[in-house]
Motif scaffolding. Structure first.
Motif, short mmCIF file in Angstrom:
data_model
loop_
_atom_site.label_atom_id
_atom_site.label_comp_id
_atom_site.label_asym_id
_atom_site.label_seq_id
_atom_site.Cartn_x
_atom_site.Cartn_y
_atom_site.Cartn_z
N CYS A 11 0.87 -1.16 0.00
CA CYS A 11 0.00 0.00 0.00
C CYS A 11 0.91 1.22 0.00
O CYS A 11 1.76 1.35 0.89
N ASN A 12 0.78 2.07 -1.00
CA ASN A 12 1.56 3.30 -1.08
C ASN A 12 0.63 4.48 -0.88
O ASN A 12 -0.48 4.49 -1.42
N VAL A 13 1.09 5.47 -0.14
CA VAL A 13 0.33 6.69 0.04
C VAL A 13 1.14 7.82 -0.58
O VAL A 13 2.22 8.16 -0.11
N PHE A 14 0.60 8.37 -1.66
CA PHE A 14 1.21 9.48 -2.37
C PHE A 14 0.54 10.78 -1.93
O PHE A 14 -0.68 10.82 -1.75
N LYS A 15 1.32 11.84 -1.81
CA LYS A 15 0.75 13.18 -1.63
C LYS A 15 1.32 14.03 -2.76
O LYS A 15 2.50 13.86 -3.14
N PHE A 16 0.50 14.92 -3.29
CA PHE A 16 0.89 15.71 -4.45
C PHE A 16 0.87 17.19 -4.15
O PHE A 16 0.05 17.68 -3.37
N ARG A 17 1.78 17.90 -4.79
CA ARG A 17 1.83 19.35 -4.75
C ARG A 17 2.35 19.83 -6.09
O ARG A 17 3.36 19.33 -6.58
N SER A 71 4.93 14.95 -3.59
CA SER A 71 5.59 15.67 -2.50
C SER A 71 5.87 14.74 -1.31
O SER A 71 6.68 15.06 -0.45
N SER A 72 5.19 13.58 -1.31
CA SER A 72 5.41 12.62 -0.24
C SER A 72 5.02 11.23 -0.76
O SER A 72 4.01 11.09 -1.46
N LEU A 73 5.84 10.25 -0.43
CA LEU A 73 5.55 8.87 -0.79
C LEU A 73 5.87 7.99 0.40
O LEU A 73 7.02 7.92 0.83
N HIS A 74 4.84 7.38 0.96
CA HIS A 74 5.01 6.43 2.06
C HIS A 74 4.65 5.05 1.53
O HIS A 74 3.55 4.84 1.03
N ILE A 75 5.59 4.15 1.60
CA ILE A 75 5.44 2.79 1.08
C ILE A 75 5.27 1.85 2.26
O ILE A 75 6.13 1.79 3.14
N TYR A 76 4.15 1.14 2.27
CA TYR A 76 3.87 0.20 3.35
C TYR A 76 3.85 -1.21 2.78
O TYR A 76 2.99 -1.54 1.96
N LEU A 77 4.81 -2.00 3.20
CA LEU A 77 4.90 -3.41 2.80
C LEU A 77 5.87 -4.11 3.71
O LEU A 77 6.57 -3.47 4.49
N ASP A 78 5.90 -5.41 3.61
CA ASP A 78 6.89 -6.18 4.34
C ASP A 78 8.09 -6.35 3.42
O ASP A 78 7.99 -7.02 2.39
N PRO A 79 9.23 -5.73 3.73
CA PRO A 79 10.38 -5.84 2.83
C PRO A 79 11.00 -7.23 2.80
O PRO A 79 11.92 -7.48 2.02
N ASP A 80 10.49 -8.16 3.59
CA ASP A 80 10.95 -9.55 3.57
C ASP A 80 10.16 -10.27 2.47
O ASP A 80 9.35 -11.14 2.73
#
Length: 143
Positions: free
Chosen positions: A106-112, A117-126
């Motif tokens: 699940c990625n949360v992008f914010k735009f400007r 302007s912001s990218l939060h990446i939610y996952l299990d890196p394993d």
């Protein structure tokens, strides 16, 4: 200028394409002062922090491909949430989101101003599910 929902989706799709292809021009999609978050990496600030995060995979990430046709886009004001799966190969082991423990995200992008302007990446890196010593659940689960 705030990007409309279709523009945000177009930028996010382009992000996944460029990132999967390892194209350096992926940075053009980000603001100079963009905020990046990735598990085990933490927060980074500025375009170069994205490169810093990617360098953490050097030598182990052989291939990644997001499943473009199955991405779910959820726009909300300046944000765009993208849920999906990926497949790839890391350290000689393959994963396929929806079939193996790794590969859902699940990625949360914010735009400007029409850029990320912001990218939060939610996952299990394993991705390959090798961290069984600390996380013992998941065996016999449906992915």
């Amino acid at each position: 200028m705030v990007a409309n929902d279709q523009e945000k989706i177009k930028i996010a799709r382009e992000y996944f394409t460029r990132a999967d292809q390892g194209r350096p021009n992926v940075l053009e999609l980000f603001h100079e002062d963009a905020e990046i978050y990735f598990p085990k990496f933490g927060f980074g600030f500025g375009r170069n922090s994205f490169l810093e995060m990617v360098k953490g995979f050097e030598g182990v990430l052989e291939h990644i491909q997001h499943d473009y046709d199955r991405l779910n886009f959820i726009p909300s004001a300046d944000y765009l949430i993208v849920e999906g799966t990926s497949q790839g190969r890391m350290s000689g082991k393959s994963w396929t989101g929806g079939k193996t423990p790794g590969g859902r995200f699940c990625n949360v992008f914010k735009f400007r101003d029409g850029r990320i302007s912001s990218l939060h990446i939610y996952l299990d890196p394993d991705y390959a599910g090798e961290d069984e010593a600390r996380f013992r659940w998941g065996k016999n689960r449906q992915w």
